[in-house]
Structures are given as structure tokens and as C-alpha cells.
Design an enzyme around this catalytic site. Structure first.
Site, PDB file in Angstrom:
ATOM      1  N   GLU A 105       0.753  -1.369   0.066  1.00 55.19           N
ATOM      2  CA  GLU A 105      -0.026   0.010   0.026  1.00 55.19           C
ATOM      3  C   GLU A 105       0.858   1.296  -0.017  1.00 55.19           C
ATOM      4  O   GLU A 105       0.441   2.428  -0.667  1.00 55.19           O
ATOM      5  CB  GLU A 105      -0.972  -0.013   1.220  1.00 55.19           C
ATOM      6  CG  GLU A 105      -2.057  -1.010   1.141  1.00 55.19           C
ATOM      7  CD  GLU A 105      -2.741  -1.232   2.286  1.00 55.19           C
ATOM      8  OE1 GLU A 105      -2.265  -1.291   3.437  1.00 55.19           O
ATOM      9  OE2 GLU A 105      -4.020  -1.455   2.041  1.00 55.19           O
ATOM     10  N   GLU A 125      -3.427  -9.739   3.674  1.00 55.72           N
ATOM     11  CA  GLU A 125      -4.310  -9.677   4.817  1.00 55.72           C
ATOM     12  C   GLU A 125      -5.468 -10.458   5.216  1.00 55.72           C
ATOM     13  O   GLU A 125      -5.670 -10.868   6.365  1.00 55.72           O
ATOM     14  CB  GLU A 125      -5.058  -8.160   4.784  1.00 55.72           C
ATOM     15  CG  GLU A 125      -4.070  -7.131   5.234  1.00 55.72           C
ATOM     16  CD  GLU A 125      -3.401  -6.671   3.714  1.00 55.72           C
ATOM     17  OE1 GLU A 125      -3.303  -7.416   2.854  1.00 55.72           O
ATOM     18  OE2 GLU A 125      -2.849  -5.599   3.789  1.00 55.72           O
TER      19      GLU A 125
HETATM   20  N1  T1G Z   1       4.790  -7.636  11.480  1.00 57.23           N
HETATM   21  C1  T1G Z   1       5.456  -8.031  12.578  1.00 57.23           C
HETATM   22  N2  T1G Z   1       6.233  -8.982  12.635  1.00 57.23           N
HETATM   23  C2  T1G Z   1       6.529  -9.558  11.285  1.00 57.23           C
HETATM   24  C3  T1G Z   1       5.864  -9.282  10.052  1.00 57.23           C
HETATM   25  C4  T1G Z   1       4.724  -8.172  10.219  1.00 57.23           C
HETATM   26  N3  T1G Z   1       3.892  -7.785   9.295  1.00 57.23           N
HETATM   27  N4  T1G Z   1       6.063 -10.069   8.999  1.00 57.23           N
HETATM   28  C5  T1G Z   1       7.172 -10.842   9.578  1.00 57.23           C
HETATM   29  N5  T1G Z   1       7.520 -10.328  10.908  1.00 57.23           N
HETATM   30  C6  T1G Z   1       8.455 -11.095  11.913  1.00 57.23           C
HETATM   31  C7  T1G Z   1       8.205 -12.519  12.272  1.00 57.23           C
HETATM   32  O1  T1G Z   1       7.216 -12.648  13.185  1.00 57.23           O
HETATM   33  C8  T1G Z   1       9.698 -12.958  12.463  1.00 57.23           C
HETATM   34  O2  T1G Z   1       9.661 -12.526  13.874  1.00 57.23           O
HETATM   35  C9  T1G Z   1      10.406 -12.362  11.469  1.00 57.23           C
HETATM   36  O3  T1G Z   1       9.742 -10.998  11.033  1.00 57.23           O
HETATM   37  C10 T1G Z   1      10.957 -12.784  10.244  1.00 57.23           C
HETATM   38  O4  T1G Z   1       9.659 -13.351   9.620  1.00 57.23           O
HETATM   39  C11 T1G Z   1      -2.567  -1.867   6.679  1.00 57.23           C
HETATM   40  C12 T1G Z   1      -2.948  -4.019   8.295  1.00 57.23           C
HETATM   41  C13 T1G Z   1       7.603 -11.274   5.189  1.00 57.23           C
HETATM   42  C14 T1G Z   1       7.351 -13.179   3.713  1.00 57.23           C
HETATM   43  O5  T1G Z   1       1.154 -10.546   6.293  1.00 57.23           O
HETATM   44  O6  T1G Z   1       4.698 -13.195   5.087  1.00 57.23           O
HETATM   45  O7  T1G Z   1      -0.217  -4.657   6.601  1.00 57.23           O
HETATM   46  O8  T1G Z   1      10.470 -14.841  14.842  1.00 57.23           O
HETATM   47  O9  T1G Z   1      10.208 -15.708  10.054  1.00 57.23           O
HETATM   48  O10 T1G Z   1      10.346 -16.430   6.355  1.00 57.23           O
HETATM   49  O11 T1G Z   1      -3.483  -3.334   5.028  1.00 57.23           O
HETATM   50  O12 T1G Z   1       7.183 -12.654   7.422  1.00 57.23           O
HETATM   51  O13 T1G Z   1      12.007 -13.377  14.118  1.00 57.23           O
HETATM   52  O14 T1G Z   1      10.989 -12.835  15.914  1.00 57.23           O
HETATM   53  O15 T1G Z   1       8.181 -15.015   8.476  1.00 57.23           O
HETATM   54  O16 T1G Z   1      11.671 -14.463   5.528  1.00 57.23           O
HETATM   55  C15 T1G Z   1       0.489  -7.927   6.113  1.00 57.23           C
HETATM   56  C16 T1G Z   1       3.541 -11.286   7.019  1.00 57.23           C
HETATM   57  C17 T1G Z   1       0.128  -7.342   7.650  1.00 57.23           C
HETATM   58  C18 T1G Z   1       3.234 -10.274   5.787  1.00 57.23           C
HETATM   59  C19 T1G Z   1       9.117 -12.910   5.563  1.00 57.23           C
HETATM   60  N6  T1G Z   1       1.678  -8.373   5.829  1.00 57.23           N
HETATM   61  N7  T1G Z   1       5.089 -11.564   6.987  1.00 57.23           N
HETATM   62  O17 T1G Z   1       9.290 -14.143   5.526  1.00 57.23           O
HETATM   63  O18 T1G Z   1      10.788 -14.359   7.717  1.00 57.23           O
HETATM   64  S1  T1G Z   1      -1.425  -6.458   8.024  1.00 57.23           S
HETATM   65  C20 T1G Z   1       1.907  -9.745   6.192  1.00 57.23           C
HETATM   66  C21 T1G Z   1       5.518 -12.621   5.998  1.00 57.23           C
HETATM   67  C22 T1G Z   1      -1.404  -5.115   6.927  1.00 57.23           C
HETATM   68  C23 T1G Z   1      -2.261  -3.329   6.044  1.00 57.23           C
HETATM   69  C24 T1G Z   1      -2.608  -4.352   6.639  1.00 57.23           C
HETATM   70  C25 T1G Z   1       6.988 -13.122   6.156  1.00 57.23           C
HETATM   71  C26 T1G Z   1       7.955 -12.318   5.146  1.00 57.23           C
HETATM   72  P1  T1G Z   1      10.702 -13.460  14.747  1.00 57.23           P
HETATM   73  P2  T1G Z   1       9.661 -14.686   8.624  1.00 57.23           P
HETATM   74  P3  T1G Z   1      10.570 -15.109   6.181  1.00 57.23           P
END
Ligand code: T1G
Length: 693
Positions: A105, A125
């Protein structure tokens, strides 16, 4: 100035860099830093434009999910997106790695978007029980049209940079140094009139020409969704884009997002998101790992082929070994078909597919595993055969080679004992189809060395798997709980409940398929053979097998199937069998309500999960939930069996188990000691500290 958003200016271009490891998740500090940077740069006469990028090879993984359970902190992401969109000079988003959720976004609010070839762009999401809350449902379809935006938002599936370029989501895929390429792009567009996403309305004009067709599409998308509330909210957000002015539509989207973010379903899916990542850390504390450059899979059946493809997909050369040439030929055909389909779907380029296919070399001699550092055995579930293979692998592979078994129930310690090096042995229990299903139960044997466990967990993660480290027992975690459901399905049938009723209750709860339809899919004879070996008789299921009704492959099982169709059709023959069986067993006909049916499907599994925790086979309740969510199709918006049990309350769970045990005369339904102890203390499974498996 912010410590998570840096600005460097040179050659009249400002570079705004988000730097919040590990994934540049956008928390309040990032939002503040971006607003500060944009506010300063707005009035800077020394720049002709700006680049927005992420440090660490990633653009931004979206809003910080950890913030969602806390009170909202200003500024909101919507304010940031507006500031980007209203920036008075050209602003280019330079995307590497991932731009997910709020990360995408951010980019959608910029004037232009360029991406490196490895970039993935998505709005996942919905996989967290929500919908985009920062303009994703408003700006994305304006850029790419509804037909491309809908799968990205309703299914949450990302697209590659190449797919994004083709759709208009990004303006260019750039090779080499991303920032330099973005600056060059900016200069090349200097003087052009910028058309922000918000100003493009082609898709809306088309919808207004044929609203019924649009509504039919939305109805189809929501009907296909397993979690309906988020799907319906997404549909509402798309309608707002058509029916409301842009700013009002953004407000409508935000209201829908807030409602979903605070919902029980979203909380459950956030729980699973972090539970999966916590489970993936188990075993990583070992001081060392073993190098794995070459792998082998012994057994080229369905599982072996899936595992071999999963290894090849992770970039590892694989020796696929089977003593039977015909089996290897079938494996080769399956692999070729699989990769051809991925080329046709655009998921893989022909070059990448060829690379992966060529990295799987086939052979009949087990000595082909001799130069490998990790071997996965995936032969038939026969302990004697597995022991024989491990004894041979012990001889033909170098010291230090990791020997893993894909057994789904057999004793990993007994298999390890067939070698002179049990410390190098563990279980890697994949789920079929192994190149698609995400779960791997990493079965830690009594003797498994710490570096062997760490190496296996890291390898599974490299294969894109969700890993859960479990202890040795019959069925490990998932199957041992799953096996508690089967006798209760059979008992319900013996009491006159029809398969379609049982399956309806299961699918209404959120499973993609009910237990009877699942048995028809996998084949009733699989469990029939196991029951016969153990001298166990299931009157209904055994009668169906004896009638040759082995499931879809036989054209009939619990249901009947028209030729060439996989659609289950209720069959009076089965209804008649069930009624007669109930009478012969003296089961007086009674109406069994949906709640009781659901209880009798779920409570035995939850009870078994408590047993797994008592015995230290499962490390914590959340690991059990990850197993069920990633390996058995448990509806993620309900968190997992143990999370669900806490949601119901363990006092209620305990009392219902006691009641059913007495009512049915089934001692296996007596509540586990752990449930009784936690219930007595007014606690839930979530209060348990993680054990060491
Ligand atoms: N928020 C907080 N922590 C996150 C995070 C996030 N969005 N994404 C990853 N982490 C942390 C995860 O918990 C881990 O922490 C570390 O980063 C590495 O992640 C307004 C409301 C990006 C493809 O759904 O899909 O935006 O265990 O092990 O395998 O509209 O992380 O090391 O302490 O998964 O390399 C939307 C979720 C949010 C993406 C990387 N975004 N993340 O994969 O590493 S809602 C998502 C992923 C939003 C808006 C809305 C994957 C990754 P720790 P990982 P990875």
C-alpha cells in the site's frame, strides 16, 4: 530524525530508506519517520523527486502485526499513504524482496513503482482474517483492474515482479542496483504528468456499465472463500470503490478493516502466525549445523516424489532412488507433468522448471546416496523394510550423513537402532502432497544429535515448510490426534448418523472436507488394512470395504460417484447399511444434534492433545495448533484445536468429555489428567510453559 527511516539526498534526488530489521514492518516509529521525512522534503527546493526503499533487501512486510492487539497509535498508515500520494514531486517506490500488505500500500500511494526481479508483491491480509486497511482495495484495482486485483485480495496470494509488470502494478522490473535504477527511472519520467492510482477509474466505469456482472463476480469470490466474514468485507470494500468518492471509499475500507482486525477470527490467525514462527525456532539453539549440498530420497512413490520435488524446489540436487525401474519411470513422468503445469500456470519459467527437473537424478542403486549429506527414506510403512534400508544407508553413506525417515507412525528410535549412528537419525514426516503441504513434523529421536536436529529444521525451512519438532510415539502429534477421530466417526455411523450429516457439521465448522468424504478421497482400504492387522472391527466401514466400496477410486465408498466425477452423492445403499447396523447393534434411533456431532469429532482429538503435552511429545499447545493448521486443514480462523479448547473453556471440555464417556460407555473419552488439573485451577492450555521435546 527517526532511527528507522533515513533520508539521503544526492543529485537532486532524496532517498527515503525504511530500516527496521528484519522485515521493515511498519510500526508507529516507521509511520512517524515517513511523515517527518515527507514533511521536510515537501518544501525542499533542492530535489526534483524522491525514492522510497527498504533496507536489508526487503521493501516492507506490511503493518506491524504485533501492534494490532494494542490501542492504535498515531499517525495511522492512512495518513502516511495520503502524504505519499500528495507529495508534490515524482516519488518512486523501489521494491526489493517483499512488498506485502501495508508495504504494498505504501508503494501503491507512490507515483511510480519499480522492482527488482526477485520481488514479490501481495496483499495477504485475508490470511490474517482481515482485508487491506490502507487503500489496497481502492488503489490496486484502479491500477490492474478487478480481475487481477480480486485473487490478490480475496486469496492473499502474492505476484512476482514479472507478473506485476505485466499487469501494470509496477512500471518496470529493473536489473542491477535497485536505487540507481530507480533514480534513472525518475529522471527518465521527469516532466511527465503523474497519474496516481486514485485518479484512474477505468475498472469502475466498466462495472457501472454492467453492475449485475460485477455482483455475480463478488458472489462467486465470497462463495469460494472458506472464511466468509473477511471475504464479505472485501466485497463491501470493492463495492465502496464503485459507489463512493475515493476519500469516502477509503474511510469505508478503513471501517471494514478495523472491524476485521478486532475480530475473534483475526486474533486467532495472528496467534497462529506467531505460533508458527515460534515453532520454527526449536532446535536452532544448537552450536553448529552440518553442511548439506547433496541430498537423496529413497523410495520413489507418491511421498518420495513429492519430497524430491520439494528439495529440488529449494535448490538442492536430489538422487531419487528406487529399486524398481518402472516406479522410477512413473516418478519421472509425474515430475515432468508437475513442472510442465507450473510453466503453463506462469508459476515457473521454463528455464527454472528445467533446472529443478534436471536437479533430480534417478537411479536404482542405493549407493547413489553415497555422496549425499542428507538422505530421506520414504518407502512403504513397514518397520522391517525401513530398518533394512537404514542399515544399508549406514554402510554406504559417509560418517556424519543425516539419515531421516518419512515414516508417519513407526518408531523412529527403532529405525535409528538399525544403524551404528543413531545420533544421525531423525524423522522428517512430510504430508502428502509433500511439495505442496507446508507441515513437516521433525521427529526428534532419543539419540538425535543437536546439530542434526538444527540442520533438519533449517533444511525444512529452506524448503518453505512449517516445522514442528515432536517426540517419538505412534502417530507423533497430528496422526495420533487424527486417529482419535476415526472411531468416533464410526460410532456416530453405528448410531444411525449419516455420512452427509457428519460431513456437513465438519465443513460448517470450517474444515474443507468432512471425515467421510476425506476417507473416500484417501481410500477406505488404507485404514481397513491397519484395523485388520490390529484385529479391530468397524461394522460400517468394514462392511463398505467388504462390498468393494473403497472410495472414489472404486466409484463408491461412504458416497457414490458418477463416472469421472469426484462429487460425493448420498447413496441409499449406505443409508440402508447404516440403519441395519444400528438396529443390529441395538442402538435405539435418536436424533443426534449438530453440537453433539461436532463435540464427538473434536473433543477426542483435544483430549489426545492433552495427553501429548503430558507425555512431552508436543512442546506446547501452540505447536499442536500449528500442526493442525498447516497439516490437517483445521480452519485457521479458529486458531487450532488447543486454542479452540481454551476458547470453549476447559471446565466445559472436561464436563462434556465426562458426559460422553458415561453416555457412550467409552473410557477413552475420560478427560486427560492435564485437562482436569487445568480446569480445576481455572486455567487454559495457553497457561502452560513450553516444554523441551
Ligand atoms: N509484523 C510484525 N512482525 C513480522 C511481520 C509483520 N508484518 N512479518 C514478519 N514479521 C516477523 C516474524 O514474526 C519474524 O519474527 C520475522 O519477522 C521474520 O519473519 C495496513 C493491516 C515477510 C514473507 O501478512 O509473510 O499490512 O520470529 O520468519 O520467512 O493493510 O514474514 O524473527 O521474531 O516470516 O523471511 C500484512 C507477514 C500485515 C506479511 C518474510 N503483512 N510476513 O518471511 O521471515 S497486515 C503480512 C510474512 C497489513 C495493511 C495491513 C513473512 C515474510 P521473529 P519470517 P521469512
Amino acid at each position: 530524525m527517526s532511527n528507522v527511516v533515513r533520508v539521503e539526498t544526492s543529485d537532486r534526488v532524496a532517498r527515503i530508506l525504511i530500516d527496521r530489521p528484519p522485515v521493515n514492518a511498519m510500526n508507529v516509529d516507521v509511520r512517524r519517520g515517513l511523515l517527518e521525512a515527507l514533511s521536510v522534503l515537501r518544501g525542499d527546493a533542492g530535489i526534483d523527486g524522491a525514492i522510497l526503499a527498504g533496507a536489508g533487501g526487503r521493501f516492507c512486510a506490511g503493518s506491524d502485526i504485533e501492534e494490532f492487539d494494542a490501542p492504535p497509535a498515531a499517525p495511522s498508515s492512512v495518513e502516511v499513504f495520503a502524504a505519499l500520494e500528495n507529495f508534490p514531486k515524482p516519488l518512486v517506490a523501489a521494491i526489493a524482496g517483499v512488498a506485502f500488505g501495508g508495504g504494498l500500500e505504501l508503494a501503491l500511494a507512490c507515483a511510480y513503482r519499480v522492482a527488482s526481479p526477485d520481488a514479490r508483491l501481495g496483499l495477504p491480509e485475508v490470511k490474517l482474517g482481515m482485508l487491506p486497511g490502507g487503500g489496497g482495495t481502492q488503489r490496486l484495482p484502479r491500477l490492474v483492474g478487478f480481475d487481477r486485483a480480486a485473487p490478490m485480495i480475496f486469496r492473499g496470494e502474492p505476484v512476482s515482479a514479472k507478473e506485476a509488470e505485466g499487469s501494470g502494478l509496477i512500471d518496470a522490473v529493473v536489473e542491477g542496483d535497485l536505487l540507481e535504477a530507480a533514480v534513472a527511472f525518475l529522471f527518465a519520467r521527469r516532466g511527465d504528468t503523474v497519474r496516481p492510482a486514485a485518479a484512474r477509474s477505468t475498472w469502475i466505469d466498466r462495472v457501472r456499465e454492467d453492475r449485475p456482472a460485477f455482483e455475480a463476480l463478488l458472489k462467486d469470490w465470497t462463495a469460494k472463500a472458506r472464511e466468509k466474514k473477511s471475504a464479505n468485507a472485501i466485497a463491501e470494500a470493492f463495492r465502496a470503490a464503485v459507489d463512493l468518492p475515493f476519500d469516502q471509499a477509503l474511510q469505508r475500507e478503513r471501517a471494514l478493516f478495523v472491524e476485521r482486525r478486532d475480530s475473534a477470527e483475526a486474533k486467532a490467525q495472528r496467534y497462529l502466525f506467531f505460533a508458527e514462527r515460534d515453532a520454527a525456532k526449536v532446535g536452532l539453539d544448537a552450536p553448529s549445523v552440518r553442511p548439506v549440498d547433496r541430498t537423496a530420497v529413497v523410495g520413489a512413490g507418491t511421498m518420495g516424489v513429492g519430497i524430491a520435488m520439494a528439495l529440488a524446489n529449494a535448490g538442492l540436487p536430489v538422487a531419487l532412488i528406487d529399486s524398481d525401474e518402472k516406479t522410477l519411470d512413473r516418478a519421472a513422468a509425474t515430475i515432468a507433468t508437475n513442472y510442465r503445469r507450473q510453466i503453463e500456470s506462469g508459476a515457473l519459467t521454463a528455464i527454472e522448471a528445467a533446472r529443478r527437473e534436471e536437479s533430480i537424478r534417478r537411479g536404482t542403486a542405493i549407493t547413489a546416496a553415497g555422496d549425499c549429506q542428507l538422505v530421506i527414506e520414504a518407502v512403504f510403512e513397514d518397520l522391517g523394510l525401513k530398518k533394512e534400508i537404514f542399515a544399508t544407508l549406514d554402510r554406504v553413506t559417509a560418517r556424519g550423513t543425516i539419515l531421516a525417515t518419512n515414516t508417519s507412525t513407526l518408531d523412529v528410535d527403532a529405525i535409528a537402532a538399525a544403524t551404528t549412528r543413531p545420533g544421525d537419525v531423525l524423522g522428517l514426516h512430510f504430508f502428502s502432497p509433500a511439495h505442496i503441504m507446508r507441515l513437516v513434523e521433525v521427529v526428534k529421536g532419543r539419540a538425535t544429535a543437536p546439530d542434526v536436529l538444527k540442520t533438519a529444521v533449517m533444511l525444512a525451512r529452506k524448503m518453505g515448510k512449517a516445522t514442528v519438532v515432536v517426540g517419538v510415539c505412534d502417530g507423533f502429534v497430528g496422526n495420533r490426534m487424527h486417529l482419535r477421530r476415526a472411531p468416533n466417526v464410526e460410532r456416530l455411523l453405528q448410531e444411525g448418523v449419516m455420512p452427509a450429516t457428519i460431513d456437513r457439521v465438519a465443513t460448517a465448522f470450517g474444515f474443507a472436507m468432512g471425515p467421510c468424504a476425506t476417507s473416500d478421497l484417501t481410500g477406505l482400504d488404507v485404514q481397513w488394512r491397519i484395523r485388520q492387522a490390529k484385529g479391530i472391527r468397524y461394522p460400517v466401514a468394514d462392511a463398505l470395504c467388504e462390498m468393494g466400496r473403497l472410495g472414489q477410486k472404486a466409484g463408491a465408498g461412504y458416497y457414490r460417484y458418477d463416472p469421472g466425477s469426484r462429487r460425493p452423492l448420498e447413496d441409499p445403499v449406505v443409508h440402508d447399511l447404516i440403519r441395519k447396523t444400528a438396529v443390529s447393534l441395538g442402538n435405539a434411533p435418536r436424533a443426534i444434534g449438530d453440537e453433539e456431532i461436532l463435540d464427538r469429532l473434536l473433543l477426542p482429538m483435544i483430549n489426545e492433545g492433552a495427553g501429548l503435552l503430558e507425555e512431552g511429545i508436543a512442546r506446547c499447545p501452540a505447536d499442536i495448533d500449528v500442526v493442525w493448521a498447516t497439516g490437517y486443514g483445521w480452519p485457521t480462523w479458529r486458531g487450532g484445536p488447543m486454542y479452540f479448547a481454551d476458547h470453549i473453556g476447559l471446565i466445559t471440555i472436561r464436563d462434556r468429555l465426562e458426559r460422553y464417556s458415561t453416555q457412550l460407555g467409552d473410557e477413552t473419552l475420560r478427560p486427560a489428567r492435564l485437562i482436569k488439573a487445568l480446569a480445576a485451577a481455572g486455567r487454559g492450555f495457553s497457561s502452560l510453559p513450553a516444554a523441551r521435546v
